[in-house]
Each structure stands twice: as C-alpha cells, then as structure tokens.
Design a protein around this motif. Structure first.
Motif, mmCIF file in Angstrom:
data_model
loop_
_atom_site.group_PDB
_atom_site.id
_atom_site.type_symbol
_atom_site.label_atom_id
_atom_site.label_comp_id
_atom_site.label_asym_id
_atom_site.label_seq_id
_atom_site.Cartn_x
_atom_site.Cartn_y
_atom_site.Cartn_z
ATOM 1 N N ARG A 1 0.771 -1.115 0.057
ATOM 2 C CA ARG A 1 0.127 -0.059 -0.052
ATOM 3 C C ARG A 1 1.021 1.223 0.153
ATOM 4 O O ARG A 1 2.091 1.201 0.626
ATOM 5 C CB ARG A 1 -0.879 0.099 1.203
ATOM 6 N N ARG B 1 -5.927 10.914 0.693
ATOM 7 C CA ARG B 1 -4.884 11.210 1.853
ATOM 8 C C ARG B 1 -3.503 11.106 1.151
ATOM 9 O O ARG B 1 -3.195 9.880 0.643
ATOM 10 C CB ARG B 1 -5.258 10.289 2.964
ATOM 11 N N ARG C 1 -6.885 -2.566 -6.700
ATOM 12 C CA ARG C 1 -7.092 -1.942 -5.511
ATOM 13 C C ARG C 1 -6.700 -0.398 -5.637
ATOM 14 O O ARG C 1 -6.872 0.358 -4.538
ATOM 15 C CB ARG C 1 -5.916 -2.554 -4.502
ATOM 16 N N GLU D 1 -5.327 15.560 4.009
ATOM 17 C CA GLU D 1 -6.431 14.952 3.056
ATOM 18 C C GLU D 1 -6.574 16.227 2.049
ATOM 19 O O GLU D 1 -6.233 17.413 2.051
ATOM 20 C CB GLU D 1 -7.861 15.159 3.686
ATOM 21 N N HIS E 1 -13.834 12.813 -4.407
ATOM 22 C CA HIS E 1 -13.031 11.825 -3.598
ATOM 23 C C HIS E 1 -12.396 12.688 -2.513
ATOM 24 O O HIS E 1 -11.716 13.788 -3.017
ATOM 25 C CB HIS E 1 -12.160 10.935 -4.410
ATOM 26 N N PRO F 1 -7.489 3.254 -6.065
ATOM 27 C CA PRO F 1 -8.788 4.070 -6.118
ATOM 28 C C PRO F 1 -8.748 5.100 -7.278
ATOM 29 O O PRO F 1 -7.810 5.646 -7.437
ATOM 30 C CB PRO F 1 -8.591 4.869 -4.730
ATOM 31 N N ARG G 1 -17.445 1.537 -2.973
ATOM 32 C CA ARG G 1 -16.596 0.510 -2.370
ATOM 33 C C ARG G 1 -15.070 1.190 -2.135
ATOM 34 O O ARG G 1 -14.454 0.773 -1.205
ATOM 35 C CB ARG G 1 -16.582 -0.667 -2.804
ATOM 36 N N MET G 2 -14.894 2.298 -2.714
ATOM 37 C CA MET G 2 -13.559 2.842 -2.719
ATOM 38 C C MET G 2 -13.317 3.818 -1.258
ATOM 39 O O MET G 2 -14.202 4.546 -1.275
ATOM 40 C CB MET G 2 -13.057 3.777 -3.892
ATOM 41 N N GLU G 3 -12.184 3.516 -0.714
ATOM 42 C CA GLU G 3 -12.151 4.242 0.476
ATOM 43 C C GLU G 3 -12.094 5.775 0.345
ATOM 44 O O GLU G 3 -12.206 6.637 1.218
ATOM 45 C CB GLU G 3 -11.027 3.796 1.128
ATOM 46 N N THR G 4 -11.800 6.363 -0.793
ATOM 47 C CA THR G 4 -11.752 7.684 -1.029
ATOM 48 C C THR G 4 -13.107 8.393 -1.366
ATOM 49 O O THR G 4 -13.108 9.618 -1.333
ATOM 50 C CB THR G 4 -10.666 7.803 -2.328
ATOM 51 N N TYR G 5 -13.859 7.373 -1.970
ATOM 52 C CA TYR G 5 -14.955 8.103 -2.337
ATOM 53 C C TYR G 5 -16.151 8.773 -1.511
ATOM 54 O O TYR G 5 -16.406 8.381 -0.308
ATOM 55 C CB TYR G 5 -15.868 6.828 -2.996
#
Length: 618
Positions: free
Chosen positions: A45, A174, A121, A179, A171, A123, A155-159
């Motif tokens: 990541r 980070r 994975r 941010e 979005h 985003p 499902r994207m953590e940034t959305y």
C-alpha cells in the motif's frame, strides 16, 4: 512478456546506457526480469504519511476503446502498472479526464469496464467527456452512467459522494499526511451541477482541491494554454472564487499545455491540459504522474506509457513514445503548500513547550528568548537594550547579558516573534551585524559562569536554531554564531589557522557553509566540521554532537558529510565567557551575526536526533 523491473529502475538504467534490445545488450528478457527489485513497503500500500506521493492522471482513451477497431491493452497495461507500483511510486489516487470511449455505446462501455477492472486496488475517478455522452449533466440515463456511475466507486475508501444526477463525484484523498479534495466533474456542468460542486467545496472548506473535468483549456503549438468557453464559465462561476482550488486538469484538446491564472484571493491556480490521443497508437495508454513533494514545495510532472515501457524490444516508433520530455509533458510546478493553503487550512504547528520539558539529564545551559527566558521580552521588532539578561533556565548560573558591539545602534539587536516551527519557544533574537564598519551585538555569560570553564571530555551536544535573511545582503563571510572567548594559542594550541582564533566556535563561511571548529583537550589539533551551503530565508536547527571521541554536525536532524575524521575529546575552554552572536579574533569582536537565533541548549553528553530540541514526546 512483461518485464518485472519497476519503471523507476528502468528510467535509472536508461539514463546510464543507450536503449538497446535485450539481444544487442547481451542479455535476454529472462535475465533482465531476474534482476532484483526493491522491497515493497507498507504491505503493498502507499504511504499516505510520506512527504512525497503521486496522483496519476489518465487522459482521453477514446481511440483505444472504439468498437470500430481499437486495442484496449494499453489502457489495461497502464492500470495494471499503477496498481502494481502503488507502493513503489507511492500512488495514492488516479483521476481520468473523460472521453473514455469513442462513441459511448453499450459495447464500448463494457470494454471500458473490463479495462478498468485492471486497476485492482487503486482508487480512481472517472468523468464523462463529449464522446461518452451528450448534453449536460441533467441528461438522465446513459451507458456511461450505468458503467461509471456512483455504484462503481462506492466501495473505494476515497469516495465521498456523487451529485443527484450521478455524473459528478468527489473523492477525499490522503497523501503527505493530509487530506486533498478531488472533484471529478462532467464535461458540461449544469447550474445544478455548479451548485452541488459549491456545496462540496463548502462542506470541505479546509481541504485543498484539485478540479478535474474534460473541457477546460486549449493550447497553442508552443504549449501556452487558454481557457475554453466552458473553461471560462467554470473559472468565472467556480474556480476563481474558491481559493481551495489550486490545480485544475482537463483533456479534450491537443496539444498538451498549461497556464497559471490568479484567483480572487490573489493566489495562483495552475490549469493544465493533458491529452495524447493524437500521438502514436491513440496515445499508447499514456499516463501522467503528478509527484507531490511537500518537503521541496513542488509538484514534479512526468508523462510515460507503461505499455510501451514493458516491451522488451520496442520498435523505433514505440521507443520514441515510451516517455515524453517536452516542456508541457515533463516539468515542475513550484508551490509553497503551507503558504498557498494558509487562508483556509493553516498548518498545525507543534505546541510550545515549557523549559522543564526540554532539559534532559546533563543539561548545562538552556536559553530561550520568550517571556520565560528573556527579561523584558517585548513585541515583535522591539529593541533589546544593552544589559538585558537572558536567563539560563537550568538554574546553573549561565545567564547571558546583551551588549552592542563597537558603535552599533540599538537596531543591531531586536526581539522577534519569528521561530522554527518545531522550536520549543515562540520567539527569537534578530541580529543585524555586518562589516565595513563592523557592527552587531552579542550575548555573553558572566565572568564566573560555570559553562566558561566546562571542558566536556565525556561528550556534549550544542544545539541552536537559526535563520539567514532573504535577501542575504552584504558581505557576512566568517561571521560567528556562537563561541567561547579566548585565544587558542593561550590554551597551548598552535595547529590551527591562527593562534588568535577562539578554542571553539560555530561560524558561517563566505559560501554560507557552517564551520564548527574546536580544539580538543588532550592534543594540539583543530578538528573542523563543514556543512553544505545553507539556505536563506528558512529556519533550520543545528546540532553539534560529540561522544567523547568524534564530533558530528546535524542540520535539521540530518548528519552532514564533512564531519571531522580526527579524534576529538572535549573543548579546551579557558574560563572565558561563552557568547551567542559573534566570534572573537585576538580577543576582539569584529562583525556580529546577521540573522535570527532561537533556542540554544548545551548538554554534557551526546544526544540522539530523537532527543534534539526539535523532537516531541520527550
């Protein structure tokens, strides 16, 4: 077969040797692929706390997703590359700029959907261009919306969300420990779309924002960009009035180009067009890296084709398009991020610390120039009168007393609210020393201060904060920062530059190199450490650390290279005063220091960098 070497490895290799085929180079693709690769940090990541991170930009892919005859593999190759290199290149997000397909048909959208599955994975955002849809964002249902509507990103953590029509989204990304807001706007934003976007900006008023859309600016052949009609509308009704928006990206037109406009707050906004569909193979899946470097205050931009990069034996035409290096394809945008964002997101600075929190075991002396340490500390710019006392906050009796040098007027020493962000105290002293004639000010210990005769044979750490003015006007070469008074010759030391120089001093050379010279106790030697050329207009922390054998200089927590190799134990002090703001020659002061000096501390042992005055959680 795809070469497993990372893009950065290949670019480094390309800089060292000509481009050759594997056979011509005497290697095979298999041996090239067997080369060791860098260990992937953070479990594959990206590191969102690192000061350097990447936002990737994928422009128009319409010629590669055309059911009349095309090839989606370059798009898939690019997205696989971005997913694979997420950690290596610290890619925190990818934004696409519209015209995903040529005709916006169900068939083309299915092909685009399959191609974007390769992002894994990673985003990302996608927005509609004029080849994907028609009309404005109130058009209703379309193959594009069924493919790249809100359901694709939920499902994207940034959305963060989409407009009610589904064609605009945002979005929250980070990177660099903070941010960032990314707006992905339809190619024709309706009044309702403008209102929704303004609402998103208002809801995230403290976030710097990157606006992406399809139709923004067009460029001349030399890369000079101008607002399009639609871009002018966005500028007038959205961009120029929202200081958060510092970068705006569009596609649609070619050639690529860029411009910078000034918003209503008087700040620059960078507007770029990125589009390579006119290039070989419909752009060959070109992607642009926006490499944010918060430490350097820049965004480094580069453009390349991962699909072509992976080819073992590219044809001449393919090799020509692996990477683009023109002024509009590879460049640097300079941004002082803290200053640019200060109006809506001021930097969060460490809280000041009380003296008791920064006096570890072995602290010999600690001076600071706020109300805690300086008698009669004044307002910013207030004069520091001769005879003013800066208390040694350890209670060890090493108080400093100010005095003006030569015929200097009172402007030679003033109190300042400026300080290093990590400095425990929120104040400093501004010295206005110089040559021809010599002028300045110093702060000296009294004749009986214990630090005057301390020899520190078990080790020491001397720390200070300093800043040079910008512009750095006049000749200030070899001005002193801090020192012990007394002649080296009187200490029996004759190996140095002159018997008249003091036994220990920190100075600045004509090239703005820090020089720390010290005469050790047991031998006649003058081990000297030299820094790099230090910058002007910027606070820095300097630490001189001796472990009883060798001395190491640190600047902003980093060890410098030219540390003295000679063994060095202790300081040959002569019982004479310690001084801040100057260095004597033949026991007389010439010019004084020119700039700011902040908290200064002496500890009778070697400290680690995580124990310096800049550290937190001590």
């Amino acid at each position: 077969m795809e070469n497993s070497l990372s893009r950065r490895s290949l670019f480094r290799a390309a800089a060292a040797v000509p481009i050759l085929s594997a056979a011509a180079a005497g290697t095979t693709p298999a041996t090239a692929a067997a080369a060791p690769s860098a260990t992937t940090p953070h479990g594959g990541r990206p590191d969102t706390t690192a000061q350097r991170f990447t936002i990737a930009v994928l422009p128009d892919t319409q010629y590669l997703l055309d059911d009349g005859g095309s090839d989606a593999e370059p798009v898939r190759a690019t997205l696989r590359h971005l997913d694979r290199e997420r950690a290596q290149d610290n890619i925190v997000f990818m934004t696409q700029l519209g015209d995903v397909t040529e005709h916006g048909t169900e068939t083309e959208m299915r092909a685009a959907s399959r191609a974007f599955d390769a992002a894994g994975r990673l985003p990302y955002s996608v927005l509609a261009g004029n080849h994907d849809v028609s009309g404005d964002d109130q058009r209703g249902d379309s193959p594009y919306l069924r493919t790249f509507g809100p359901q694709r990103f939920r499902r994207m953590e940034t959305y963060g969300g989409s407009s009610p029509d589904g064609y605009n989204s945002y979005h929250v990304v980070r990177g660099g420990g903070r941010e960032w807001l990314v707006l992905a706007l339809d190619w024709r934003l309706s009044d309702a779309g403008l209102a929704w976007t303004q609402g998103v900006l208002d809801e995230h008023a403290a976030l710097p924002a990157i606006l992406t859309t399809h139709d923004l600016v067009w460029a001349e052949d030399d890369g000079t960009a101008h607002l399009s009609d639609n871009g002018q509308r966005l500028w007038d009704r959205l961009i120029k009035g929202n200081d958060q928006i510092f970068l705006a990206l569009g596609g649609h037109y070619w050639p690529s180009g860029r411009t910078t406009l000034t918003n209503d707050a008087g700040h620059p906004v960078h507007l770029h067009i990125t589009n390579y569909q006119d290039r070989y193979y419909g752009g060959a899946g070109m992607v642009r890296y926006y490499g944010f470097d918060l430490a350097r205050g820049v965004i480094d931009v580069e453009t390349f084709s991962p699909w072509l990069l992976a080819k073992d034996e590219p044809t001449p035409l393919e090799a020509e398009h692996v990477e683009l290096s023109g002024d509009v394809d590879r460049f640097t945008v300079e941004i002082d991020f803290d200053e640019r964002f200060a109006a809506f997101a001021p930097p969060v600075l460490p809280a000041p610390l009380p003296p008791s929190a920064v006096m570890p075991r072995g602290t010999v002396a600690y001076w600071r120039f706020d109300e805690a340490g300086l008698a009669a500390a004044g307002s910013d710019g207030a004069h520091v009168a001769p005879g003013t006392v800066a208390r040694d906050l350890t209670g060890n009796g090493n108080d400093l007393t100010s005095e003006l040098l030569h015929t200097s007027d009172r402007n030679a020493l003033t109190w300042s609210a400026e300080h290093h962000d990590a400095q425990p105290a929120r104040a400093s002293l501004r010295f206005d020393g110089g040559k021809s004639p010599d002028r300045g000010a110093v702060l000296r210990t009294g004749p009986d201060a214990p630090v005057n005769s301390a020899t520190f044979e078990s080790g020491y750490t001397i720390e200070t904060f300093l800043k040079l003015p910008e512009p750095f006007e006049g000749d200030h070469s070899w001005m002193g920062i801090l020192s012990w008074e007394g002649r080296a010759g009187d200490a029996g030391k004759h190996s140095g530059w002159s018997d008249d120089e003091p036994t220990c001093s920190l100075n600045l050379s004509g090239e703005r190199f820090l020089q720390f010279v010290v005469y050790p106790v047991p031998v006649d030697a003058d081990p000297t450490s030299w820094s790099h050329a230090i910058p002007v207009g910027r606070w820095m922390h300097v630490a001189l650390v001796n472990d009883g054998r060798h001395t190491v200089m640190y600047v902003d927590g980093s060890k410098i290279v030219r540390n003295a190799a000679e063994e060095s134990r202790g300081i040959s002090t002569l019982g004479k005063p310690f001084a801040i703001g100057g260095t004597q020659s033949a026991e007389k002061y010439g010019q004084g220091f020119y700039g700011w000096i902040g908290d200064t501390r002496i500890v009778s042992r070697a400290l680690r960098p995580n124990q310096f005055l800049t550290a937190r959680g001590r």
